[in-house]
Enzyme design. Structure first.
Site, PDB file in Angstrom:
ATOM      1  N   THR A 244       0.711   5.632   6.305  1.00  0.00           N
ATOM      2  CA  THR A 244       1.215   6.992   6.027  1.00  0.00           C
ATOM      3  C   THR A 244       0.439   7.527   4.815  1.00  0.00           C
ATOM      4  OG1 THR A 244       3.012   5.944   4.767  1.00  0.00           O
ATOM      5  CG2 THR A 244       3.530   6.690   6.983  1.00  0.00           C
TER       6      THR A 244
ATOM      7  N   CYS B 117      -0.157   2.299  -2.617  1.00  0.00           N
ATOM      8  CA  CYS B 117       1.216   2.813  -2.498  1.00  0.00           C
ATOM      9  C   CYS B 117       1.643   3.756  -3.618  1.00  0.00           C
ATOM     10  CB  CYS B 117       2.191   1.637  -2.427  1.00  0.00           C
ATOM     11  SG  CYS B 117       2.046   0.757  -0.866  1.00  0.00           S
TER      12      CYS B 117
ATOM     13  N   ASP C  81      -2.374  -3.121  17.287  1.00  0.00           N
ATOM     14  CA  ASP C  81      -3.150  -2.176  16.472  1.00  0.00           C
ATOM     15  C   ASP C  81      -4.145  -1.477  17.385  1.00  0.00           C
ATOM     16  OD1 ASP C  81      -3.558  -2.064  13.121  1.00  0.00           O
ATOM     17  OD2 ASP C  81      -5.070  -1.060  14.371  1.00  0.00           O
TER      18      ASP C  81
ATOM     19  N   LYS D 123      13.020   3.422  -1.095  1.00  0.00           N
ATOM     20  CA  LYS D 123      11.623   2.987  -1.243  1.00  0.00           C
ATOM     21  C   LYS D 123      10.869   3.886  -2.243  1.00  0.00           C
ATOM     22  CE  LYS D 123       7.639   1.175  -0.524  1.00  0.00           C
ATOM     23  NZ  LYS D 123       7.292  -0.127  -1.048  1.00  0.00           N
TER      24      LYS D 123
ATOM     25  N   GLU E 139       1.036  -6.547  -2.517  1.00  0.00           N
ATOM     26  CA  GLU E 139      -0.204  -7.189  -2.084  1.00  0.00           C
ATOM     27  C   GLU E 139      -0.517  -8.318  -3.048  1.00  0.00           C
ATOM     28  OE1 GLU E 139      -3.230  -4.205  -1.631  1.00  0.00           O
ATOM     29  OE2 GLU E 139      -1.996  -3.050  -0.247  1.00  0.00           O
TER      30      GLU E 139
ATOM     31  N   ARG F  72      -8.146   0.800  -3.080  1.00  0.00           N
ATOM     32  CA  ARG F  72      -7.646   2.172  -3.023  1.00  0.00           C
ATOM     33  C   ARG F  72      -7.123   2.623  -4.395  1.00  0.00           C
ATOM     34  NH1 ARG F  72      -4.297   1.649   2.621  1.00  0.00           N
ATOM     35  NH2 ARG F  72      -4.117  -0.514   1.959  1.00  0.00           N
TER      36      ARG F  72
ATOM     37  N   LYS G  10     -10.236  -4.957  14.938  1.00  0.00           N
ATOM     38  CA  LYS G  10      -9.252  -5.718  14.152  1.00  0.00           C
ATOM     39  C   LYS G  10      -8.522  -6.722  15.048  1.00  0.00           C
ATOM     40  CE  LYS G  10      -7.143  -3.651  10.558  1.00  0.00           C
ATOM     41  NZ  LYS G  10      -6.228  -2.822   9.777  1.00  0.00           N
TER      42      LYS G  10
ATOM     43  N   PHE H  89       6.595  -5.033 -15.216  1.00  0.00           N
ATOM     44  CA  PHE H  89       5.936  -3.720 -15.268  1.00  0.00           C
ATOM     45  C   PHE H  89       5.911  -3.131 -16.680  1.00  0.00           C
ATOM     46  CE2 PHE H  89       6.267  -4.382 -10.868  1.00  0.00           C
ATOM     47  CZ  PHE H  89       5.275  -3.639 -10.286  1.00  0.00           C
TER      48      PHE H  89
HETATM   49  P1  NAD Z   1      -2.942  -0.303   6.547  1.00  0.00           P
HETATM   50  O1  NAD Z   1      -3.823   0.876   6.502  1.00  0.00           O
HETATM   51  O2  NAD Z   1      -3.371  -1.597   5.937  1.00  0.00           O
HETATM   52  O3  NAD Z   1      -2.558  -0.620   8.070  1.00  0.00           O
HETATM   53  C1  NAD Z   1      -2.121   0.339   8.988  1.00  0.00           C
HETATM   54  C2  NAD Z   1      -2.595  -0.093  10.367  1.00  0.00           C
HETATM   55  O4  NAD Z   1      -2.030   0.753  11.354  1.00  0.00           O
HETATM   56  C3  NAD Z   1      -4.105  -0.011  10.554  1.00  0.00           C
HETATM   57  O5  NAD Z   1      -4.592  -1.279  10.966  1.00  0.00           O
HETATM   58  C4  NAD Z   1      -4.291   1.041  11.656  1.00  0.00           C
HETATM   59  O6  NAD Z   1      -5.397   0.760  12.496  1.00  0.00           O
HETATM   60  C5  NAD Z   1      -2.980   0.942  12.386  1.00  0.00           C
HETATM   61  N1  NAD Z   1      -2.608   2.130  13.155  1.00  0.00           N
HETATM   62  C6  NAD Z   1      -2.598   3.432  12.739  1.00  0.00           C
HETATM   63  N2  NAD Z   1      -2.157   4.224  13.720  1.00  0.00           N
HETATM   64  C7  NAD Z   1      -1.884   3.436  14.785  1.00  0.00           C
HETATM   65  C8  NAD Z   1      -1.374   3.666  16.092  1.00  0.00           C
HETATM   66  N3  NAD Z   1      -1.073   4.903  16.508  1.00  0.00           N
HETATM   67  N4  NAD Z   1      -1.226   2.602  16.910  1.00  0.00           N
HETATM   68  C9  NAD Z   1      -1.532   1.370  16.505  1.00  0.00           C
HETATM   69  N5  NAD Z   1      -1.989   1.072  15.269  1.00  0.00           N
HETATM   70  C10 NAD Z   1      -2.165   2.101  14.424  1.00  0.00           C
HETATM   71  O7  NAD Z   1      -1.576   0.173   5.923  1.00  0.00           O
HETATM   72  P2  NAD Z   1      -0.493  -0.729   5.136  1.00  0.00           P
HETATM   73  O8  NAD Z   1      -0.949  -0.955   3.751  1.00  0.00           O
HETATM   74  O9  NAD Z   1      -0.101  -1.868   5.999  1.00  0.00           O
HETATM   75  O10 NAD Z   1       0.716   0.309   5.064  1.00  0.00           O
HETATM   76  C11 NAD Z   1       1.510   0.603   6.201  1.00  0.00           C
HETATM   77  C12 NAD Z   1       2.748   1.322   5.719  1.00  0.00           C
HETATM   78  O11 NAD Z   1       3.526   0.457   4.890  1.00  0.00           O
HETATM   79  C13 NAD Z   1       2.473   2.558   4.857  1.00  0.00           C
HETATM   80  O12 NAD Z   1       3.462   3.507   5.097  1.00  0.00           O
HETATM   81  C14 NAD Z   1       2.596   2.012   3.440  1.00  0.00           C
HETATM   82  O13 NAD Z   1       2.937   3.015   2.532  1.00  0.00           O
HETATM   83  C15 NAD Z   1       3.714   1.026   3.602  1.00  0.00           C
HETATM   84  N6  NAD Z   1       3.713  -0.056   2.607  1.00  0.00           N
HETATM   85  C16 NAD Z   1       2.560  -0.638   2.209  1.00  0.00           C
HETATM   86  C17 NAD Z   1       2.587  -1.680   1.281  1.00  0.00           C
HETATM   87  C18 NAD Z   1       1.318  -2.328   0.800  1.00  0.00           C
HETATM   88  O14 NAD Z   1       1.371  -3.044  -0.200  1.00  0.00           O
HETATM   89  N7  NAD Z   1       0.191  -2.138   1.441  1.00  0.00           N
HETATM   90  C19 NAD Z   1       3.812  -2.114   0.766  1.00  0.00           C
HETATM   91  C20 NAD Z   1       4.977  -1.521   1.220  1.00  0.00           C
HETATM   92  C21 NAD Z   1       4.934  -0.470   2.142  1.00  0.00           C
END
Ligand code: NAD
Length: 467
Positions: free
Chosen positions: A90, A267, A33, A211, A159, A335, A38, A256
């Site tokens: 994203t 999400c 990361d 997805k 989550e 969020r 972190k 749901f």
């Molecule tokens: P998050 O914000 O919790 O984590 C993303 C991490 O990526 C952060 O720690 C950030 O510092 C790091 N990051 C960003 N750019 C970077 C780079 N260039 N190099 C290294 N690290 C970098 O996000 P998340 O909730 O884990 O979601 C990640 C992806 O998964 C998203 O596309 C989301 O839609 C998808 N997703 C999330 C969930 C969920 O429940 N949170 C479930 C399924 C899919």
């Protein structure tokens, strides 16, 4: 088969949970990361998110040397890395409703700078259809010699239940354009397949769309049942009974179908907006998805109005306790949580708002203006005129309602999750407002017991109050 060496870039919910679970399955994983704080925290055993079971899993796999943390992508030039996962955020793009893919493409560019030999790049971030093609062309443009496979492997974890979801998924979707990519993911997930998980192969674009289509369908289900809940209130039916009857149809399913204050989270809102943008870009109308989104927006806005109505149309000078702030239970994620709009409107209406959440208060502080954060549910409700239950945290089920009522000034309980048994609320002397049923002051028909006995009960002395 054999275990693999993996890099997971992005150590948020998805990256950290996936990385820890892959390590638990026996692979050697480096979670990366660019957020140094972190990574420093993770190296010291501090887990940046609240996710049941994650801390122990991380500690165990760090201890046995299968999981480590870095701030930079490294080791791509010696051919020892079997797969690199992109699990960065994203978020919504500023200015429109599409997904901001800049982090995904930045990782692809870094990979292109470093990789040589062979590499499988797996997109786990949720990305719109065609993003895999762009990732591939970014890398190929700078590293034409690299034997590259770009695979889509969307993540469906929830989550709060992330580890269980990852370890026992309904399905693992893999979108690959070549055998090398397919075989790598087959090897990667072999331990889960041995436990019975279904691995579903398809083209990359299909996997990217699965997805979004899944999330859009769930959102549609939520907005649907919320609208049926509104109708229940109007016709004096009970949404709990209706949803149960509907959900027992196996073609529909009960998941749901819980009415509430509207969906939020990291999400659903952003993914549905991004899906609409993709559809518009391709000249396709997704009217159902659009309506589901609009219904949810409207719902979040009217939730505070319900509280105000429960208070007789006026909250100026009232003291209101809000129990639960996170968008759902068992997460600290704030969020797009419905509580944000509710608290804001109550404050604007002139109420003094006190709040309590078991896990989400640090994340809530910057989002909620002038409110008082309390140490416990009980202290939050002290001298309150009204309680609003906004998140279905299990700990609220064991609240001593009689003691709660004694500590309060008023007797109004607005349960926006229908979490607490209405009989218990009434027995404690509350005027019970919920979702998809009329407010009650007393004496319901004992239908729950009747259902248990499989017999019809005579109607009890209930009084209904229109909201
Ligand atoms: P998050 O914000 O919790 O984590 C993303 C991490 O990526 C952060 O720690 C950030 O510092 C790091 N990051 C960003 N750019 C970077 C780079 N260039 N190099 C290294 N690290 C970098 O996000 P998340 O909730 O884990 O979601 C990640 C992806 O998964 C998203 O596309 C989301 O839609 C998808 N997703 C999330 C969930 C969920 O429940 N949170 C479930 C399924 C899919």
């Amino acid at each position: 088969m054999g275990f693999m060496k993996l890099l997971v870039v992005g150590s948020g919910y998805v990256g950290l949970v996936s990385g820890a679970c892959f390590a638990e399955l026996g692979h050697e994983v480096v979670c990366i990361d660019h957020d140094r704080a972190k990574i420093d925290g993770l190296r010291a055993g501090v887990i940046p998110i609240y996710e049941p079971g994650l801390e122990a899993m991380v500690a165990k796999n760090v201890a046995v040397g299968r999981l480590s943390f870095e701030t930079e992508i490294m080791g791509l030039d010696d051919g020892t890395v079997d797969a690199l996962f992109i699990a960065v955020g994203t978020p919504p793009r500023a200015g429109d409703r599409g997904a901001d893919l800049s982090s995904v493409f930045a990782v692809a560019a870094q990979v292109a700078e470093q990789a040589s030999g062979r590499l499988v790049v797996v997109t786990k971030s949720t990305v719109p259809v065609g993003a895999g093609d762009t990732v591939e062309s970014i890398i190929r443009a700078k590293a034409p010699e690299l034997r590259l496979s770009v695979v889509s492997n969307p993540e469906f974890l929830r989550e709060g239940e992330a580890i269980a979801d990852f370890m026992a998924p309904d399905r693992i979707v893999v979108g690959a354009e070549d055998d090398v990519g397919r075989q790598a993911l087959e090897r990667l997930y072999a331990p889960l397949r041995e436990r019975g998980a279904a691995l579903l192969f398809m083209r990359r674009r299909g996997a990217e769309l699965v997805k979004y289509a899944s999330n859009a369908f769930l959102v549609t289900k939520i907005s649907f049942i919320n609208e049926i809940a509104d109708l229940c209130e109007a016709v004096d039916a009970d949404i709990g009974e209706v949803a149960r009857g509907v959900g027992m149809d196996r073609r529909i399913g009960s998941a749901f179908l819980t009415a509430g204050p509207g969906y939020g989270g990291s999400c659903f809102p952003k993914d549905c907006a991004a899906l609409l943008t993709t559809a518009q870009d391709h000249g396709v109308d997704l009217r159902i998805v659009e309506s589901a989104i609009n219904a949810n927006h409207a719902r979040k806005r009217v939730m505070a109005r319900r509280v105000i109505n429960a208070m007789g149309g006026e909250v100026r000078g009232a003291r209101i306790a809000v129990l639960g702030l996170t968008f759902k239970a068992n997460t600290d994620d704030m969020r797009d949580a419905p509580s944000i709009a509710i608290v804001e409107s109550l404050r604007l209406g002139g109420a003094a708002v006190r709040v309590y959440d078991p896990r989400g208060m640090p994340q809530a502080r910057p989002l909620l203006g002038d409110v008082e954060f309390c140490e416990s549910a009980m202290s939050c409700c002290a001298r309150a005129d009204c309680v609003v239950l906004a998140t279905e945290w299990p700990e609220f089920l064991s609240l001593d309602l009689e003691a709660l009522a004694r500590t309060m000034r008023g007797r109004i309980f607005v349960d926006l999750r229908n979490l607490i048994d209405i009989e218990r609320l009434l027995a404690a002397g509350f005027i019970a407002h919920g979702i998809g049923r009329r407010a009650r002051l007393s004496g319901p028909p004992a239908l729950a017991a009747a259902n248990a006995e499989n017999a019809a009960a005579p109607p009890g002395p209930s009084r209904a109050v229109a909201l």
